[in-house]
Structures are given as C-alpha cells and as structure tokens.
Design an enzyme around this catalytic site. Structure first.
Site, mmCIF file in Angstrom:
data_model
loop_
_atom_site.group_PDB
_atom_site.id
_atom_site.type_symbol
_atom_site.label_atom_id
_atom_site.label_comp_id
_atom_site.label_asym_id
_atom_site.label_seq_id
_atom_site.Cartn_x
_atom_site.Cartn_y
_atom_site.Cartn_z
ATOM 1 N N HIS A 10 -30.708 -14.102 23.144
ATOM 2 C CA HIS A 10 -29.785 -14.154 24.275
ATOM 3 C C HIS A 10 -29.272 -15.566 24.563
ATOM 4 O O HIS A 10 -28.554 -15.771 25.534
ATOM 5 C CB HIS A 10 -30.458 -13.575 25.530
ATOM 6 C CG HIS A 10 -30.528 -12.069 25.511
ATOM 7 N ND1 HIS A 10 -31.140 -11.372 24.505
ATOM 8 C CD2 HIS A 10 -30.025 -11.132 26.373
ATOM 9 C CE1 HIS A 10 -31.038 -10.069 24.753
ATOM 10 N NE2 HIS A 10 -30.370 -9.893 25.872
ATOM 11 N N HIS A 67 0.828 -1.206 0.000
ATOM 12 C CA HIS A 67 0.000 0.000 0.000
ATOM 13 C C HIS A 67 0.863 1.256 0.000
ATOM 14 O O HIS A 67 1.260 1.730 1.068
ATOM 15 C CB HIS A 67 -0.921 -0.015 1.223
ATOM 16 C CG HIS A 67 -1.868 -1.183 1.258
ATOM 17 N ND1 HIS A 67 -1.457 -2.468 1.525
ATOM 18 C CD2 HIS A 67 -3.203 -1.257 1.036
ATOM 19 C CE1 HIS A 67 -2.501 -3.285 1.481
ATOM 20 N NE2 HIS A 67 -3.577 -2.584 1.191
ATOM 21 N N GLU A 96 -18.723 -4.165 23.991
ATOM 22 C CA GLU A 96 -18.042 -5.454 24.070
ATOM 23 C C GLU A 96 -16.781 -5.491 23.209
ATOM 24 O O GLU A 96 -15.754 -6.059 23.595
ATOM 25 C CB GLU A 96 -18.983 -6.584 23.640
ATOM 26 C CG GLU A 96 -20.226 -6.758 24.502
ATOM 27 C CD GLU A 96 -21.365 -5.828 24.097
ATOM 28 O OE1 GLU A 96 -21.218 -5.064 23.105
ATOM 29 O OE2 GLU A 96 -22.415 -5.853 24.767
ATOM 30 N N HIS A 150 -3.922 3.798 -3.278
ATOM 31 C CA HIS A 150 -4.074 3.236 -1.926
ATOM 32 C C HIS A 150 -3.391 1.873 -1.763
ATOM 33 O O HIS A 150 -2.546 1.713 -0.887
ATOM 34 C CB HIS A 150 -5.560 3.089 -1.571
ATOM 35 C CG HIS A 150 -5.803 2.194 -0.395
ATOM 36 N ND1 HIS A 150 -5.604 2.615 0.905
ATOM 37 C CD2 HIS A 150 -6.201 0.887 -0.309
ATOM 38 C CE1 HIS A 150 -5.872 1.610 1.725
ATOM 39 N NE2 HIS A 150 -6.235 0.555 1.027
#
Lengths: 673, 673
Positions: free
Chosen positions: A482, A38, A420, A272
């Site tokens: 859940h 890159h 999380e 890029h």
C-alpha cells in the site's frame, strides 16, 4: 425531430447493400495502399456499422462536436479503416486523399482512431477494453446532464451512446469492470454491438476463452440480444431498435460475424491484422462484385449516406439548436450554467472561497484537499467525481451532494466500486462527452491499476483530475503493498500529464486551482495521509510558486552556497535541514518542486533564478524511486530517494528507518563539501 | 494418506466453535494492540477459514515450503490478522509475541500478508483481485506439473489451491480476467471461498455493485455453490467437499457472512478498516462469551489445531516424501528434472546452444528472441510461457510445444487471451507455486495493463520473465496508442525489477541468460519490431558487458573527449554518430547501457571505468520519456529523449520526425563544445 420508429423494417435495398460493400472495399483499399492495417474487422463488421450509421446515429458531419449528438466509440480500434470509410461517406471533413494517406505520418487517418485528429472520432481507441469504459463514461455524463439540465419539454441532453467491440475488448478486465458499473447504474441509453467472430489474433477464440457472453452480461444487469447473421441488415436494425426501447439497463447486441468475410482466408486469424495480398484482394473484390476503381464508390452510395446520416444529423442538430434557444429564454440561469459546462469555463469567482492555511495549521493534505473540494464543488456546479470505494479514506466525497445513481442522477458523488481502471476509463468518457468537470480518486499506489487509462487521458488531452491520497512510505501500517514508491516516477514520465505533489495546504489549493482550470491535459494531485505543517512562506507566494512548478520556498540568509530541493512532505525536511545547516555555518536555499512538468516548461531564466547553474552543491530529497531528481542535482549532487519497497509499521518509524530525516539531509549536504 | 471423506459431516463440536472464536478474538487482540487493522473480515470469515484449515488444508506447519502442500491465498489481504491467528494456532513458526507485534516495523506480521516474511503465507496480497489471479496461476502450475511428472501410482504433484476473497476482489478486472481464464482451463482443483457480506469500504455493496455473482461465475465455466449462513461449519464443510469432488471446473463458494459479526457495528462499513474501540471490543468479547486474557486461547483449542491441521499435514508430507523416494528410484530422470524445477536450478549446459550473432546479421530483437527461446525451451524442460493473444507478433511461442489446456496439460505454450493483467498475476502464482520457470509476453505499451502484478512480482522477488516486444516509436503504423514512450521509465522505477533493453541479437542472448538464471527478482526484456544491426564488438564481450548492465561498446580511437550513451536501438545511432564525429576530429566513446539496474549496482570502480567522471561532454539518446539518463549526463550533458507521444506512420519516418538520427546526436555533442 425525425421519428426513427417510422423507418420501416425490411426497407434495406440494393443501394444499402452496395453501401455496405463500399465501406468494406474502401477499407480494403486503404489497408492495401498503406500495406498496413487490419482487414478482418471491416469485412466482418461493416453491415452492423452501416445500419448504425445509416439508420440510427444522430451526428452532424458538418459539426462533429455538436453537443447532443449520439456518441459512437469503435472500441475495437484496429478497425479504424472502417470508421474512416464511414466518416468519409457520411460527409465529415475527410477527403479521398485522407483515406489514401491511411497510416501515414501527419495524416488525418492514423493507425488507430485518435480523438482530436479525425473529425467524427469520439474517442481514441486501440488499447482494448477501454473503448467500452469510455462509452460507459459518456452514458453516465448523458444521464447526469439530462437530469441536471432537462426541463419538461426541453430535453437539451438526450442521446444514445453506441460502441462496437470485439472478443479482445470483452476479455479485458476493464471491460468487465465497466460493464458491471454500467449495469449497476442501469445506463439504458448505452448500446454495445459485439462483433462475435470466434477468432482472436493468435487463433480460434476457443483456445483462449469460453465465456458465455450472454450469461456474463446478464449477470451485470445488461439486456442481451443476439443477431445470428452479421450480414442481416434487418435483424441488426431490429436489434438496435429493441435496445433503444429498453428502459431497464444497457444492452449488448451480440452479432455473429465472419472475420474477413468474403476474403479467401475468411474465418481465420490470418485475416486479422495483415493486409490482403494482391491476389486475395482481387478475389475479395470479385466475391463482392466490386469493380469500381480503388477509393471510388458509386454516386448512389454517396447519396444514400447524404439522405440518411447527413440529413438526419443536420435536421436533428437544427432542431436541438432551436430547442436550446427557447430553453435559454425560459431557463436563463440553467442555460448559462449548461453553456459554461460545455465550454469548459469556470465561474468567475470560483477561487474566492478557497481556504488559506497559516503557520499554525498542520493538516494532512488529504484533509485540506477535502476542504478545498467542498468549496470548489459549491462554486463550480458542473464539477462531480468520486472514488473507487475509498472516498472515506481519500476524503473526496462532497458532503452536500448525493450519490449518483439511476434513481438519483443529479447526484455528484460517484461510487465507482473497487474498479479503479473502469473509474479512469469512465472519467475519460465523461470528459470526452463534455459538459462537466470530473475528478476521481483512489490510493496513490493503486494508480497503477488506472495507468492505461491515465495514458489515454493524456493522449486525448482530457482535463480530468486524479486525486491520489496515501502518498509514500508514510502510509505506514498497511505496508509495502500500500506504499507508493515508483508511482511518482511512473506518472511523471507520462507525456502531457501534470503531476502535483503538494507540500502543504496552500500548495494543495494551488494544485487544485491548476487542475480545475486546465483545459487540455489531465492532472494528478498526490496527497498525504500524514499531517503536513504549513510552509514558512505567505500563502499567496506559495500559490504563485506552485503555478510555476518550482520555487524558492526558503532562501538563504545571505548568499546561497548550495541548494536543498524536495517535493511534498520532504520539503519540511529540507527546511529543517536548512535551519541546522545555518547553525553550523552553511547558508543554503530550499526549493520546492511540486510539479516537475510545470517547472521544466518555465523559461530558462526563471529556472536559472530558482536553481542557479553555478550552485553545484545540491541535495534532493524525495520518498520515491526513480532518478528524476538527477536532472536537477547532476553528477555532483546527491539525491536521497527511495529505491526499495517500504515496510509495514508506524508511518513515522517506517519513514525514519528508510532514512528520511533532516539529519540525513544535513549529512548528505556535508558529504558534498 | 488420510481419507478426508471419512471425516463425517456434523462432527463439529464445542471445541471447534471455541476454536473459531479463538481465531476471531486473537485477531481482535492483534488489531486493538496495533491500533490499526481490519476487524470486519476476521469476525465474519473465521468460520469458513477454520473449516478450511481444520478439515481440508494439507499443509505442514513445520515445513511451510513443502512442495505438494495445498496452496492457500487470502486474496482479501486486509484480513491478515485472521491469517496470522490461524498460522499461529496451526503451529507455524509464529509466536505470541509475533502476534503482539502486528503491523510493527520488522515484525513477521505485517499489515498485509507478505510472502517470504511470514511462514505459511503463500502469496503477498492486499492489492485487490490479484490474489485470485495468483491462485489461478498456482492451479495452472499444479495441473501442468501433475501432467508432466505424475506416473501411475506416483502422484507427486496433487493438491488443491484455495483462496478466500471478498466483494472488492470480485469487482476488480483482474479477478474477472483470471476467473475467465480459470474457467477456460477447467482448473477443477481451484476452490475460491467468497466472503459475501454485502458491505464494501464506503458503504453498502449495492451502492456500487449489483452483479449476480452466481451467474457471472457460471458464465466463466465455474461451479457455483452457496452457503447461506457463514457460521454454519457443517454447510461450509459440505460445500468444500462438493467442490473437491467436482471435476468439471473451478468452484466458487459464496458464503453469506456478516462483516464484523458479533461486534456492535456488525453489518456496516464502520467495522471494515478501523480497530474496535475499547467499549466495542468488550461488547464483542461478551457476545462470544470470551473471557480469556488477550492473546490467550484455551489449551483445548491449541490441541484441536494440532490434531487436525498439524497432524494431517505432517502425515501427508511424510507420505509424499516416501512417495518421492520410490518415484526417484523408478523414474530417476524425471525425478531429477522435477527436483531441478523445484530448486530453480538449470541444466548445466543450457547456454551451449544459444545463438551467436555476427556483423552481417540485422534481425529484429523479437526475432532473435524467438530463436533464443526455442533453444532455451529445448534445453530447459521446466520452462513454459505464453502471450496475451499476441504470440504471433511477440514471437514467443515455442514451435515444438503444444498449447496448454485441460486436454493437453503438458502443453507449454500458454494462451492467456487478451488478459494481460491476469497473465502477469498468473505468472506470479506459477512462480510462487514453484517447479517451473515462466515467461509471458505482450506489446511493450501494454505492460501498463500488467503493472500492478509486475509490482507484486518484484515485491515477492519472483523470477518471472516478461518479454515485451514492439519497443518505442519505431512501432510506426499502429500509432501512439501502440508506441511505448513512458513505459521504460515506469519499469525502471520499480524496485527489484531488472529491465534489459538490448541493442542487438547478442545483447538479447545475454538478457535472456540473465533472466533465466535469476532466482530472486523478475526481469523484463524489451524487444524491437524493427531490425537491429549487430554491434561492432565480439559477441562474447557484448555478453560480458550486458551482465554488468553497461559497458563500452565502441571506445574512442585514442583519448575520449566525450561520451555518447544509449540503450537498445539507439546504440546504433550513437555508433554512427561516433564515426561522424571522428571524421570531424572529435574522439568519443560509445557506451551501451542495456540495464540501468545492473549497471547502477556495479562497483564504483567499474562504473568509473565506463563513465569516467572527468568526461563531462556527455550525450545520451533513447527513444523513451523520463529523465533517467540525467543520472549519467548530469547538468552539463544532453539527453535526447522522447517527451511526447508518438505518431502513426512508417516506423522509420516516425523515428526521424521525432529527431532520433545520428545527425542530431552529432549536433547535440557539438552543442556541448
């Protein structure tokens, strides 16, 4: 200690300019030779990276793991060529031929930076956004350890954490979560340089994102600085100094750059991620007046790196070593504990206080987990951890410890918020930093949110511990959103992660013992919300069995004619089924396999002793999806697993409705006859 | 159409107040009876939810799937009791006994809202943050379909999308990504009400988060409004009206509330997730002067819901139906295409133009995928999709279509930015909305970032298509951070998701055929960066085989003595190994299993015909971790899989270094003899 403030502004000279060009051109040489890489980032970012390395970073190239070094994370990991160029020039153990082997098998210079592969690489990056999360964790560790161990004039932990990121990093949710967490914790020694080039992989950034980055980071409680010209070394230097002086919170320095600066397609996404072709490379060299041979830099440049990065680092390291020697004399107990943290060792007697569970006990493993954690925390002063706003349910708070915060940095309970992914990324950063042992928790089903960071923990061999409670359908009322089903198969499939799904309190003790003594891999411990009766086997034998991953928990009365196997809460079903089968004349063995990873790496003899090949009547039972068990039941056995989502209702009812009963285990076994 | 503006402000009366209390109290009755649930949200949020339902939402309780209804997502899904209370009172097909069965097995009122289970529930929520992402997808679909199908006075798609979220939602990265995407797209018909109560599960929100939410959302390009008192129905109503009038972008309305309002522990985390005990329930009823029997509300309240939600919805639906009738007369072609989109059906001849690949071809499957997608896009006008800033690599852009944006809403190429999780969540919202078919792409390894939303796609049975390119170690130079290893096992373990890992161009065609014709499940198609030679079997037979998940791709010359099996790029290795084994006198069959899910649900006879039980010499080869293959190789076979992370280097070199060669397949087979 060097007084960095004494470095005057505007003291960048021609050699510095040449050094920046050297970093740019070495990177181009690497990418062109590899025909892969890159170019856009090194060409745009080298000036800010050079200022950081030459004027600020306190790192010791001859001792990359020096504990009190500044940490540096290239969150935009696709810019690896630039990082390797900087490390090479700074004097790390990287040779020219290492640079020439960029992106080749077995080289020290892989496609994206890999911690543990290249000296000086503080974190494995590439998966976007996570570098920021790891930098946040490093800054948390620094703040915590500083508060724990620094005394009066003895600042044994006192460094900055720097990161360089791009637009892609900032678009990622984990960066948002992590930045919010860093703002909440007012991590003023965290400084992130943002390579702001208005271009992303597919085209102009404005096609995908219009965020007002200044406003966004200020909303998180960060300081925001802006450098209008990414080639202006003075302005970059001033901004970094301003950030270092700031006491109020972390700082984002937005540096406006041009992607692929100096190459014919600069400012576009064309530059890029694909190497410059020969013509463009030549044009770029010409633009920068660079006529050195490939992989060659003027001696003046090398000397400049020596007289800046290397000498500052060496001096700082020496000074710190002397400081620690004096500290050890004055604060011997603290110093020993500090050294223990750094070396990842544990107090000799840390297992002594661990609980033992007896036949009468029937605790949920999250509850035994809570008891175990209290004892471990008392015994292991470097242990800390927390939860993503679920400690009340995970039972992972340490009652005798406080919440970690800027005002109370010795606190050991980490409040990650409902973040999380940032939690798991920060845990990686904390482990990379070293000096502590860290655990983190949430509901098992939400391990999904953490997965990309669990992978990076495994890849980096970081000994973090995940405590995932609310295992299986037995969660009940909260319903299928859940109830974990496929998470167990997902975790078991990650190379290098060890998963434990304990069947009772004693198996939970053993799982924690394994987790906390691990030094080269992460561990996940899966705990229940529902009660688990203690297995009919002495605790010591259970603990020994868990260490081998799988073991005979209840053998046949005489000669086994078949095997029932299970993990976690289903071991109880297997034991019950064994009893019923015995009553109708079938003598079977019950095997508990709390950890597939551990068991599968035992000797063939041991595995054969637990699961003798000739016994082909095999039934496995586990309330989770995935065909993992076929490895042990084979074509002739039966695996009672859960191949659908769960349901909302009383946990026991949901489990029975899904068919997880001793009766069905018995029936499955009889079906094999 | 009712002129909602004509509803005067300050027209809330005593019955409205009672109605709000009814929603609060019904919710408490449900939670108390179930002895499980979350009282905090309903007590705090019912006023804003009531204003939304009674004064704004255009939904038809007698026809919950009415296409042009306003969408409503309770992102804070733990407030399900409140939602069910509102749906019940509004006249959806929910009975009092359904409310009484809250959180019981088989009820219409599960612990968290589940789309497809409860009439009126527009999205399955509970995993935090994703509700916002789905709402964003719904608003995207509305904007796109409006632009595609509305003509002059015929606004056949013209509705708002509302969501209610809490602090927990906003802390999640997916909410940040989604909000940023919504701001970029200027989705002005998206209105999110934020239940701002300063309390999260473990304690005060300030312990975990200090975000300036106003500043944060303004930085994304949202309008921000604030209601200082969550009980002030007028103020809430005014804010919603202001938001509806706004043309510039989505609106966040922060409504300050008290968690568990009116209960003894209001304002604390004690009232978040555990039922009120009898005493507290009594005190709460007293606070609200509520002396009705449990599950009973005054007739005046029911009538108020009838005269507001129900009658407005019915009238709006009627008006729309008449509009569509006139539209169909004036714009028959458009109307037919619109109906096709809504019914999830496809043009009769959509497969006609799909390519066929021949022996001489050796395209990367991402390249054949690109060709297939161009044809599908031309044939199926309701198909759209995009990438998380990787379409240049995924090759998932449609060349003849534009970028979707506010200025060009008929564009069909979606630029999700580097926001994989938001991409997957938005895809769910788009599919839930209906009217189009959507695909999304990224690198396979980054499917991890999307996982929680893939799970919700599967749970909701949404026919979205994931295109994951850059399969396996063969990715090469980008290294282990970019090389999927465990992702295949992870996806295969998700109930309800169908995964295809095609071995050549024709298998890729078949995978896409299956994906685009699915109506009740998501599909993941795993494509390579490296070239794949066309299999030695006629395209039509390959396509037929893929539809069954697994098939004999190259049979034994006479009588098979063993089986080699593989998927994707490794089928080639198996075919090569077959040849070599034949040369040394071993006659084996080669089986391709592109989809475990499809194959495992075929008849036992078919499975037996492909993998005859008596053939026990079985070798499976796949460059991915996980023990999935043992299901087919058993205890006596060998699975050559990848149980470590990959490496950076030339793709071919990395693959060979990891041992994936025809030679090793041959050797494994010989080891079985």
């Amino acid at each position: 200690m060097l007084n960095e403030k004494a470095v005057k502004k505007a003291d960048f000279d021609e050699i510095d300019t040449q050094a920046v060009t050297a970093v740019r051109m070495l990177s181009m040489d690497m990418i062109s030779r590899a025909r892969s890489g890159h170019p856009g980032l090194p060409l745009g970012v080298s000036p800010m990276a050079y200022v950081l390395f030459s004027r600020h970073l306190r790192i010791d190239p001859s001792f990359p793991q020096w504990f009190n070094r500044d940490r540096f994370v290239l969150s935009a990991g696709h810019g690896s060529a630039m990082l390797y160029s900087l490390l090479y020039l700074s004097g790390f153990a990287l040779s020219k031929s290492d640079l020439m082997n960029f992106r080749q098998v077995g080289s020290k210079t892989p496609g994206h930076p890999e911690h543990g592969v290249t000296p000086g690489v503080d974190a494995t990056t590439g998966p976007l956004g996570q570098g920021i999360g790891m930098a946040v964790g490093m800054a948390m560790a620094e703040m915590h350890l500083g508060a724990e161990y620094n005394r009066a004039e003895y600042h044994v932990v006192d460094h900055y954490t720097y990161a360089i990121c791009g637009d892609g990093d900032l678009m990622e949710g984990v960066a948002a979560e992590s930045a919010s967490l860093a703002g909440q914790l007012k991590l003023n020694k965290l400084i992130v340089l943002y390579d702001s080039n208005d271009v992303s992989l597919d085209g102009p950034l404005s096609n995908a994102c219009h965020d007002d980055v200044a406003g966004r980071f200020e909303s998180y409680g960060w300081n925001y600085l802006r450098v209008a010209d990414g080639n202006d070394l003075d302005a970059i230097d001033t901004a970094i100094n301003t950030a270092k002086d700031n006491q109020s919170g972390p700082t984002l320095i937005e540096v406006k750059t041009v992607i692929g600066a100096g190459s014919p397609h600069q400012g576009t996404n064309k530059v890029h991620g694909a190497p410059l072709n020969a013509e463009d490379l030549a044009a770029t060299r010409e633009f920068y007046n660079w006529d050195n041979d490939p992989f060659t830099v003027p001696a003046t440049v090398t000397e400049r790196f020596q007289s800046t990065v290397k000498s500052r680092g060496w001096a700082s390291h020496q000074e710190w070593s002397n400081l620690v020697t004096r500290y050890s004399a004055v604060e011997p107990t603290l110093a020993a504990q500090f050294a223990q943290g750094i070396s990842q060792s544990l107090p000799a007697d840390y297992t002594a206080s661990l609980p033992t569970y007896y036949k009468k006990d029937a605790l949920a493993s999250r509850a035994s987990g809570h008891e175990i954690l209290q004892r471990l925390s008392a015994a292991c002063p470097n242990l800390w951890g927390g939860s993503a706003d679920l400690f009340s349910s995970n039972k992972t708070n340490v009652v005798d410890e406080d919440r970690f915060s800027r005002d109370n940095p010795t606190g050991k309970n980490l409040w990650f918020g409902v973040r999380e992914f940032a939690e798991a990324a920060a845990m990686n950063g904390i482990a990379l930093h070293g000096g502590t042992r860290v655990y983190g928790s949430t509901f098992f089903v939400f391990s999904d949110y953490m997965k990309p960071a669990i992978r990076l923990a495994a890849l980096q061999k970081l000994p973090v511990t995940y405590v995932f409670t609310h295992d299986s359908l037995a969660v009940g009322e909260d319903g299928p959103t859940h109830e974990p089903v496929e998470q167990l198969a997902a975790l078991r499939s990650i190379p290098g992660l060890t998963v434990y799904r304990p069947a009772d309190g004693n198996e939970t003790v053993a799982a924690w013992e394994q987790a906390i003594s691990a030094t080269d891999h992460p561990t996940a411990i899966i705990l229940t919300r529902q009660g688990l009766p203690t297995l009919p086997k002495p605790a010591a034998k259970v603990r020994a069995g868990v260490k081998r991953g799988g073991y005979v928990v209840a053998d046949a009365q005489h000669e086994a004619e078949g095997i029932l196997m299970a993990s976690g809460s289903e071991v109880k079903l297997a034991v019950d089924a064994q009893q019923r089968l015995a009553e109708i004349g079938h003598d079977v063995r019950v095997v508990s396999i709390p950890s597939f990873e551990k068991f599968s790496t035992q000797s063939a003899d041991y595995q054969e002793s637990v699961l003798p090949k000739h016994l082909r009547r095999r039934v496995a039972v586990e309330m989770a999806s995935g065909a993992s068990w076929y490895r042990y039941v084979g074509l002739d056995g039966i695996a009672l697993t859960q191949e659908h989502f769960g349901a909302s209702g009383n946990g026991t009812a949901v489990v029975e409705m899904a068919g997880f009963t001793a009766e069905n285990v018995v029936q499955a076994y009889l079906d094999l006859l």
